[in-house]
Design a protein around this motif. Structure first.
Motif, PDB file in Angstrom:
ATOM      1  N   LYS A  74       0.857  -1.188   0.000  1.00 44.86           N
ATOM      2  CA  LYS A  74       0.000   0.000   0.000  1.00 44.86           C
ATOM      3  C   LYS A  74       0.893   1.238   0.000  1.00 44.86           C
ATOM      4  O   LYS A  74       1.973   1.237   0.594  1.00 44.86           O
ATOM      5  N   LYS A  75       0.435   2.276  -0.651  1.00 47.96           N
ATOM      6  CA  LYS A  75       1.209   3.521  -0.734  1.00 47.96           C
ATOM      7  C   LYS A  75       1.244   4.233   0.607  1.00 47.96           C
ATOM      8  O   LYS A  75       0.242   4.295   1.332  1.00 47.96           O
ATOM      9  N   SER A  76       2.414   4.750   0.958  1.00 49.24           N
ATOM     10  CA  SER A  76       2.610   5.561   2.160  1.00 49.24           C
ATOM     11  C   SER A  76       3.127   6.927   1.720  1.00 49.24           C
ATOM     12  O   SER A  76       3.812   7.046   0.700  1.00 49.24           O
ATOM     13  N   ALA A  77       2.800   7.962   2.492  1.00 52.38           N
ATOM     14  CA  ALA A  77       3.272   9.306   2.154  1.00 52.38           C
ATOM     15  C   ALA A  77       4.791   9.355   2.129  1.00 52.38           C
ATOM     16  O   ALA A  77       5.398   9.999   1.270  1.00 52.38           O
ATOM     17  N   ALA A  78       5.413   8.674   3.077  1.00 54.89           N
ATOM     18  CA  ALA A  78       6.876   8.629   3.144  1.00 54.89           C
ATOM     19  C   ALA A  78       7.318   7.175   3.255  1.00 54.89           C
ATOM     20  O   ALA A  78       6.556   6.299   3.681  1.00 54.89           O
ATOM     21  N   THR A  79       8.544   6.918   2.865  1.00 56.70           N
ATOM     22  CA  THR A  79       9.148   5.595   3.006  1.00 56.70           C
ATOM     23  C   THR A  79      10.089   5.614   4.197  1.00 56.70           C
ATOM     24  O   THR A  79      10.811   6.584   4.404  1.00 56.70           O
ATOM     25  N   CYS A  80      10.065   4.542   4.978  1.00 57.67           N
ATOM     26  CA  CYS A  80      11.018   4.436   6.079  1.00 57.67           C
ATOM     27  C   CYS A  80      12.439   4.449   5.506  1.00 57.67           C
ATOM     28  O   CYS A  80      12.719   3.792   4.496  1.00 57.67           O
ATOM     29  N   SER A  81      13.318   5.208   6.143  1.00 60.32           N
ATOM     30  CA  SER A  81      14.706   5.256   5.710  1.00 60.32           C
ATOM     31  C   SER A  81      15.601   5.410   6.930  1.00 60.32           C
ATOM     32  O   SER A  81      15.329   6.249   7.798  1.00 60.32           O
ATOM     33  N   ILE A  82      16.641   4.566   7.010  1.00 62.77           N
ATOM     34  CA  ILE A  82      17.508   4.542   8.186  1.00 62.77           C
ATOM     35  C   ILE A  82      18.973   4.546   7.753  1.00 62.77           C
ATOM     36  O   ILE A  82      19.375   3.801   6.856  1.00 62.77           O
ATOM     37  N   ARG A  83      19.759   5.387   8.405  1.00 65.41           N
ATOM     38  CA  ARG A  83      21.209   5.408   8.195  1.00 65.41           C
ATOM     39  C   ARG A  83      21.852   4.628   9.332  1.00 65.41           C
ATOM     40  O   ARG A  83      21.686   4.968  10.504  1.00 65.41           O
ATOM     41  N   ASN A  84      22.570   3.560   8.986  1.00 65.62           N
ATOM     42  CA  ASN A  84      23.243   2.715   9.976  1.00 65.62           C
ATOM     43  C   ASN A  84      24.754   2.916   9.878  1.00 65.62           C
ATOM     44  O   ASN A  84      25.361   2.558   8.868  1.00 65.62           O
ATOM     45  N   GLN A  85      25.335   3.490  10.919  1.00 67.14           N
ATOM     46  CA  GLN A  85      26.781   3.678  10.968  1.00 67.14           C
ATOM     47  C   GLN A  85      27.361   2.614  11.887  1.00 67.14           C
ATOM     48  O   GLN A  85      27.103   2.607  13.094  1.00 67.14           O
ATOM     49  N   TYR A  86      28.120   1.672  11.313  1.00 68.73           N
ATOM     50  CA  TYR A  86      28.721   0.596  12.098  1.00 68.73           C
ATOM     51  C   TYR A  86      30.128   0.997  12.538  1.00 68.73           C
ATOM     52  O   TYR A  86      30.883   1.591  11.764  1.00 68.73           O
ATOM     53  N   PHE A  87      30.472   0.661  13.777  1.00 66.73           N
ATOM     54  CA  PHE A  87      31.752   1.081  14.345  1.00 66.73           C
ATOM     55  C   PHE A  87      32.766  -0.054  14.488  1.00 66.73           C
ATOM     56  O   PHE A  87      33.930   0.192  14.775  1.00 66.73           O
ATOM     57  N   THR A  88      32.302  -1.281  14.312  1.00 68.30           N
ATOM     58  CA  THR A  88      33.192  -2.435  14.465  1.00 68.30           C
ATOM     59  C   THR A  88      32.993  -3.401  13.300  1.00 68.30           C
ATOM     60  O   THR A  88      31.939  -3.407  12.651  1.00 68.30           O
ATOM     61  N   ASP A  90      32.499  -6.551  13.353  1.00 66.63           N
ATOM     62  CA  ASP A  90      31.443  -7.537  13.576  1.00 66.63           C
ATOM     63  C   ASP A  90      30.042  -6.935  13.546  1.00 66.63           C
ATOM     64  O   ASP A  90      29.049  -7.631  13.709  1.00 66.63           O
ATOM     65  N   LYS A  91      29.956  -5.622  13.359  1.00 67.33           N
ATOM     66  CA  LYS A  91      28.678  -4.892  13.231  1.00 67.33           C
ATOM     67  C   LYS A  91      27.809  -4.980  14.477  1.00 67.33           C
ATOM     68  O   LYS A  91      26.598  -4.790  14.419  1.00 67.33           O
ATOM     69  N   GLU A  92      28.413  -5.242  15.614  1.00 75.27           N
ATOM     70  CA  GLU A  92      27.652  -5.320  16.857  1.00 75.27           C
ATOM     71  C   GLU A  92      27.343  -3.920  17.414  1.00 75.27           C
ATOM     72  O   GLU A  92      26.382  -3.748  18.146  1.00 75.27           O
ATOM     73  N   LYS A  93      28.170  -2.938  17.075  1.00 74.54           N
ATOM     74  CA  LYS A  93      27.966  -1.574  17.571  1.00 74.54           C
ATOM     75  C   LYS A  93      27.658  -0.656  16.404  1.00 74.54           C
ATOM     76  O   LYS A  93      28.401  -0.623  15.413  1.00 74.54           O
ATOM     77  N   ARG A  94      26.542   0.081  16.532  1.00 72.30           N
ATOM     78  CA  ARG A  94      26.143   0.961  15.446  1.00 72.30           C
ATOM     79  C   ARG A  94      25.350   2.144  15.980  1.00 72.30           C
ATOM     80  O   ARG A  94      24.816   2.102  17.092  1.00 72.30           O
ATOM     81  N   ALA A  95      25.265   3.211  15.176  1.00 71.51           N
ATOM     82  CA  ALA A  95      24.419   4.363  15.465  1.00 71.51           C
ATOM     83  C   ALA A  95      23.407   4.468  14.338  1.00 71.51           C
ATOM     84  O   ALA A  95      23.769   4.384  13.155  1.00 71.51           O
ATOM     85  N   CYS A  96      22.138   4.621  14.698  1.00 74.23           N
ATOM     86  CA  CYS A  96      21.079   4.670  13.695  1.00 74.23           C
ATOM     87  C   CYS A  96      20.435   6.057  13.676  1.00 74.23           C
ATOM     88  O   CYS A  96      20.136   6.628  14.730  1.00 74.23           O
ATOM     89  N   THR A  97      20.214   6.574  12.476  1.00 78.21           N
ATOM     90  CA  THR A  97      19.573   7.871  12.299  1.00 78.21           C
ATOM     91  C   THR A  97      18.387   7.704  11.355  1.00 78.21           C
ATOM     92  O   THR A  97      18.514   7.086  10.293  1.00 78.21           O
ATOM     93  N   SER A  98      17.229   8.245  11.748  1.00 78.59           N
ATOM     94  CA  SER A  98      16.038   8.159  10.908  1.00 78.59           C
ATOM     95  C   SER A  98      16.078   9.217   9.821  1.00 78.59           C
ATOM     96  O   SER A  98      16.312  10.394  10.080  1.00 78.59           O
ATOM     97  N   MET A  99      15.828   8.771   8.584  1.00 75.67           N
ATOM     98  CA  MET A  99      15.772   9.689   7.449  1.00 75.67           C
ATOM     99  C   MET A  99      14.379   9.698   6.821  1.00 75.67           C
ATOM    100  O   MET A  99      14.157  10.304   5.780  1.00 75.67           O
ATOM    101  N   GLY A 100      13.434   9.017   7.465  1.00 79.72           N
ATOM    102  CA  GLY A 100      12.059   8.961   6.981  1.00 79.72           C
ATOM    103  C   GLY A 100      11.284   7.914   7.730  1.00 79.72           C
ATOM    104  O   GLY A 100      11.838   6.880   8.114  1.00 79.72           O
ATOM    105  N   VAL A 101       9.988   8.164   7.981  1.00 75.42           N
ATOM    106  CA  VAL A 101       9.141   7.235   8.727  1.00 75.42           C
ATOM    107  C   VAL A 101       7.885   6.922   7.921  1.00 75.42           C
ATOM    108  O   VAL A 101       7.215   7.827   7.416  1.00 75.42           O
ATOM    109  N   CYS A 102       7.573   5.649   7.804  1.00 75.37           N
ATOM    110  CA  CYS A 102       6.402   5.171   7.070  1.00 75.37           C
ATOM    111  C   CYS A 102       5.109   5.471   7.838  1.00 75.37           C
ATOM    112  O   CYS A 102       5.113   5.603   9.061  1.00 75.37           O
ATOM    113  N   ASP A 103       3.992   5.562   7.118  1.00 72.21           N
ATOM    114  CA  ASP A 103       2.680   5.682   7.770  1.00 72.21           C
ATOM    115  C   ASP A 103       2.430   4.447   8.638  1.00 72.21           C
ATOM    116  O   ASP A 103       2.840   3.335   8.287  1.00 72.21           O
ATOM    117  N   ALA A 104       1.728   4.645   9.742  1.00 72.20           N
ATOM    118  CA  ALA A 104       1.401   3.532  10.638  1.00 72.20           C
ATOM    119  C   ALA A 104       0.507   2.510   9.932  1.00 72.20           C
ATOM    120  O   ALA A 104      -0.253   2.845   9.010  1.00 72.20           O
TER     121      ALA A 104
END
Length: 293
Positions: A74-88, A90-104
């Motif tokens: 189904k169409k949503s006004a916005a698409t979910c979008s996430i920036r994942n910055q991995y620091f290790t 093994d990808k166990e440590k990361r920082a996530c930033t929202s760049m867009g949120v989908c309709d509920a």
């Protein structure tokens, strides 16, 4: 008569910007619904997917090509979008930033199909509310990955984890609950995974999965079961928990806990050796079990 499915995986796709610890960026259409949908369908289970996005952002049909699942969206006004910055590595440590949120998501939007499991594979708080789980519980089994109930988008677009305020109200409607070790601690205040699972069971969830980078744990109110992860590399680490959960719950429709746990742990071990969602076969997983378990 409508088509019969083992599972309906529900959740937004995400335009992921994944940056590894060396600074290399990889953009892809991901999200829990992708990893979960491929894992269930490629395991030979009748799988339907329901997602939401702005079609200007991505070709949803192309993303799920080869999955083996039937796609509804189904169409949503916005698409979910996430920036994942991995620091290790093994990808166990990361920082996530929202760049867009989908309709509920709403229950009346879901495709009118017959499914044994409603698998809620969200990404952030607000994708689903507890009443959605309650409504689904009247139609079939309910499976919930708790990440989307704990991960909040903060005013500055960073993402932080907070306890699920309504957990004791809605956990009784959940047949299969999945958390990782960190999420289990947020929900229960306990670092011991077995004890955390027991507390979540006491609050109403019927079968609890807690994933860790060394093993997968299941508790059904009677016994603690564990199975070790045996991946030979972690190049496909993204989507680990989603793959495990989808593999487990669809297997549980037909098998006991130990058999289902072995299958899903071998599945994710094999999947983690290759980036992207699982594109192998059930036979590949069974061969992996024979070789490494």
């Amino acid at each position: 008569m409508s088509k019969q499915y083992d599972t309906l995986v529900i959740g937004p796709v995400s335009l992921d910007h994944n940056i590894d610890y060396l600074g290399n960026e990889r953009k892809e259409v991901g999200g829990a619904v992708v990893a979960s949908g491929f894992a269930a369908a490629r395991s030979g289970r009748a799988t339907a997917l329901f997602t939401k996005l702005n079609p200007d952002d991505a070709d949803v049909d192309a993303r799920f090509e080869g999955s083996g699942a039937d796609l509804y969206w189904k169409k949503s006004a916005a698409t979910c979008s996430i920036r994942n910055q991995y620091f290790t590595a093994d990808k166990e440590k990361r920082a996530c930033t929202s760049m867009g949120v989908c309709d509920a998501f709403r229950f009346d939007e879901l495709p009118q199909i017959d499914t044994k499991i409603y698998h809620f594979a969200g990404l952030v708080y607000g994708d689903f509310d507890g009443e959605l789980f309650k409504a689904a519980s009247e139609k079939g089994k309910v499976a919930v990955d708790v990440q989307c109930l704990l991960r909040h988008v903060e005013p500055d677009k960073t993402m932080a984890f907070h306890d699920w305020a309504e957990k004791k109200t809605y956990l009784p409607y959940i047949d299969f609950l999945k958390t990782d070790a960190a999420e289990a601690e947020i929900l229960t205040g306990l670092t011991d995974r077995a004890e955390a699972a027991k507390l979540l069971y006491s609050w109403g969830a019927k079968e609890i999965m807690i994933t860790h980078n060394t093993e997968v744990l299941i508790y059904d109110g009677k016994e603690i079961y564990t199975c070790p992860i045996k991946a030979r590399n972690l190049s496909g680490r993204t989507g680990r928990g989603d793959t495990t959960f989808a593999g487990y719950i669809t297997e549980r429709l037909y098998e006991d806990i130990p058999t289902s746990l072995l299958y899903c742990t071998a599945l994710v071990s094999l999947k983690m050796e290759t980036p992207g969602p699982f594109k192998g076969t059930r036979e590949d997983v069974m061969n992996y079990i024979k070789e490494f378990y």
